[in-house]
Every structure is written in C-alpha cells, then in structure tokens.
Design a protein around this motif. Structure first.
Motif, PDB file in Angstrom:
ATOM      1  N   GLU A  15       6.596   0.474   4.667  1.00 47.23           N
ATOM      2  CA  GLU A  15       6.055   0.564   3.319  1.00 47.23           C
ATOM      3  C   GLU A  15       5.987  -0.842   2.733  1.00 47.23           C
ATOM      4  O   GLU A  15       6.773  -1.703   3.082  1.00 47.23           O
ATOM      5  N   TRP A  16       5.047  -1.045   1.815  1.00 42.27           N
ATOM      6  CA  TRP A  16       4.966  -2.315   1.098  1.00 42.27           C
ATOM      7  C   TRP A  16       5.200  -2.062  -0.384  1.00 42.27           C
ATOM      8  O   TRP A  16       5.014  -0.943  -0.864  1.00 42.27           O
ATOM      9  N   VAL A  17       5.613  -3.111  -1.078  1.00 41.29           N
ATOM     10  CA  VAL A  17       5.791  -3.028  -2.522  1.00 41.29           C
ATOM     11  C   VAL A  17       5.241  -4.305  -3.147  1.00 41.29           C
ATOM     12  O   VAL A  17       5.466  -5.397  -2.641  1.00 41.29           O
ATOM     13  N   ALA A  18       4.486  -4.108  -4.207  1.00 36.84           N
ATOM     14  CA  ALA A  18       3.935  -5.223  -4.978  1.00 36.84           C
ATOM     15  C   ALA A  18       4.646  -5.229  -6.323  1.00 36.84           C
ATOM     16  O   ALA A  18       4.433  -4.333  -7.138  1.00 36.84           O
ATOM     17  N   ALA A  19       5.516  -6.198  -6.508  1.00 36.12           N
ATOM     18  CA  ALA A  19       6.267  -6.292  -7.756  1.00 36.12           C
ATOM     19  C   ALA A  19       5.388  -6.902  -8.829  1.00 36.12           C
ATOM     20  O   ALA A  19       4.695  -7.883  -8.594  1.00 36.12           O
ATOM     21  N   ASP A  20       5.396  -6.286  -9.990  1.00 36.83           N
ATOM     22  CA  ASP A  20       4.619  -6.771 -11.117  1.00 36.83           C
ATOM     23  C   ASP A  20       5.567  -6.890 -12.306  1.00 36.83           C
ATOM     24  O   ASP A  20       6.055  -5.885 -12.812  1.00 36.83           O
ATOM     25  N   ALA A  21       5.831  -8.115 -12.728  1.00 38.14           N
ATOM     26  CA  ALA A  21       6.781  -8.342 -13.812  1.00 38.14           C
ATOM     27  C   ALA A  21       6.347  -7.670 -15.113  1.00 38.14           C
ATOM     28  O   ALA A  21       7.167  -7.383 -15.970  1.00 38.14           O
ATOM     29  N   SER A  22       5.053  -7.396 -15.273  1.00 40.81           N
ATOM     30  CA  SER A  22       4.556  -6.824 -16.522  1.00 40.81           C
ATOM     31  C   SER A  22       4.566  -5.300 -16.531  1.00 40.81           C
ATOM     32  O   SER A  22       4.213  -4.683 -17.526  1.00 40.81           O
ATOM     33  N   GLY A  23       4.946  -4.665 -15.417  1.00 44.68           N
ATOM     34  CA  GLY A  23       4.920  -3.206 -15.392  1.00 44.68           C
ATOM     35  C   GLY A  23       5.478  -2.659 -14.091  1.00 44.68           C
ATOM     36  O   GLY A  23       6.142  -3.376 -13.348  1.00 44.68           O
ATOM     37  N   PRO A  24       5.169  -1.391 -13.814  1.00 48.22           N
ATOM     38  CA  PRO A  24       5.692  -0.759 -12.603  1.00 48.22           C
ATOM     39  C   PRO A  24       5.198  -1.451 -11.326  1.00 48.22           C
ATOM     40  O   PRO A  24       4.121  -2.033 -11.295  1.00 48.22           O
ATOM     41  N   SER A  25       6.015  -1.354 -10.275  1.00 46.97           N
ATOM     42  CA  SER A  25       5.641  -1.874  -8.964  1.00 46.97           C
ATOM     43  C   SER A  25       4.825  -0.823  -8.217  1.00 46.97           C
ATOM     44  O   SER A  25       5.035   0.378  -8.377  1.00 46.97           O
ATOM     45  N   VAL A  26       3.908  -1.299  -7.395  1.00 43.33           N
ATOM     46  CA  VAL A  26       3.036  -0.424  -6.612  1.00 43.33           C
ATOM     47  C   VAL A  26       3.588  -0.323  -5.192  1.00 43.33           C
ATOM     48  O   VAL A  26       4.013  -1.325  -4.614  1.00 43.33           O
ATOM     49  N   VAL A  27       3.555   0.895  -4.628  1.00 40.91           N
ATOM     50  CA  VAL A  27       4.054   1.150  -3.274  1.00 40.91           C
ATOM     51  C   VAL A  27       2.928   1.728  -2.426  1.00 40.91           C
ATOM     52  O   VAL A  27       2.127   2.541  -2.899  1.00 40.91           O
ATOM     53  N   GLY A  28       2.881   1.294  -1.169  1.00 42.03           N
ATOM     54  CA  GLY A  28       1.916   1.835  -0.216  1.00 42.03           C
ATOM     55  C   GLY A  28       2.463   1.699   1.187  1.00 42.03           C
ATOM     56  O   GLY A  28       3.615   1.314   1.384  1.00 42.03           O
ATOM     57  N   VAL A  29       1.638   2.016   2.188  1.00 34.66           N
ATOM     58  CA  VAL A  29       2.030   1.816   3.583  1.00 34.66           C
ATOM     59  C   VAL A  29       1.188   0.696   4.169  1.00 34.66           C
ATOM     60  O   VAL A  29       0.035   0.506   3.784  1.00 34.66           O
ATOM     61  N   SER A  30       1.769  -0.037   5.087  1.00 35.24           N
ATOM     62  CA  SER A  30       1.106  -1.201   5.665  1.00 35.24           C
ATOM     63  C   SER A  30      -0.042  -0.808   6.585  1.00 35.24           C
ATOM     64  O   SER A  30      -0.118   0.326   7.076  1.00 35.24           O
TER      65      SER A  30
END
Length: 127
Positions: A15-30
C-alpha cells in the motif's frame, strides 16, 4: 517494471500513502501490487467513520487471479472512500497512483513505512 512514485511512502504489503499536511492522507495500492494482482474486479474498502490500524487488514481486493487482503499503512479515522474505484475497480490497474486511490484517513500514526527507494529496491520497481 512497475512504476514507483518518489514522493509517496509504502508499506511492506504494497500500500502507498500520500501525506498531506493540510488534510487527510490518501491511501492506495502500488503499481507493483496492481501488476501482480492482474485485472482487479472487486474492491471492499473500510467505511467512512471507521478506524483503521496500521498493519491490520481493512478490506480486500479481488482480481481474476486471487483475493488479497488490503492492509492499512496508517492508523486513524477513514474520512472518505473512492466510490469511483468501487464502481470501476479497473481504475486500480489503470491509474494506481491517481484515479485508483482507495480511501483517505485522518492519520494518528504511521506504521513502519518504506521510502520509494527502499520499496523499489525490495520489490523491483522503477522510480
């Protein structure tokens, strides 16, 4: 070779995660996972408002080859699920880092995550 996006963090379970300091983080699969799964035909995601725990199962992805558990790379509350990917699971194969994202989380803590370089080295991906 499968593409690895440099500015994301990855779990050992793909799984990948994109951290966003301004809101929720996004999760997906590679893309590595999407390529290994083959044609994705069904996805079961956690419900909005539910809690997910890093390293624990939170759903599943079914392909023409197999059914695989989906693991959360972070701990927190699910704030949104991608209804488009539920309706059209092939988005995971076609655009795993874009339209094929799975859910968003208000992150309380991260599990053990790999950098893009570490993930690529362990899984044969291409940055």
């Amino acid at each position: 070779m499968s593409k690895i996006v440099a500015d994301l963090k990855y779990s050992a379970e793909h799984e990948w995660v994109a951290a966003d300091a301004s809101g929720p983080s996004v999760v997906g699969v590679s893309a590595v996972a999407a390529d290994a799964l083959g044609d994705v035909v069904y996805v079961d995601l956690p419900e909005v408002g539910s809690s997910v725990t890093a390293g624990e199962t939170c759903g599943e992805i079914e392909s023409t080859k197999s059914v695989s558990d989906l693991y959360s790379p972070v701990t927190g509350e699910v704030t949104e699920v991608n209804d488009e990917v539920v309706a059209d699971p092939a988005l995971i194969n076609n655009d795993p880092y874009g339209a094929g994202w799975l859910f968003k989380v208000n992150v309380e803590s991260e599990g053990p995550l790999l950098s893009a370089e570490e993930y690529a080295a362990a899984n044969g991906g291409e940055l």
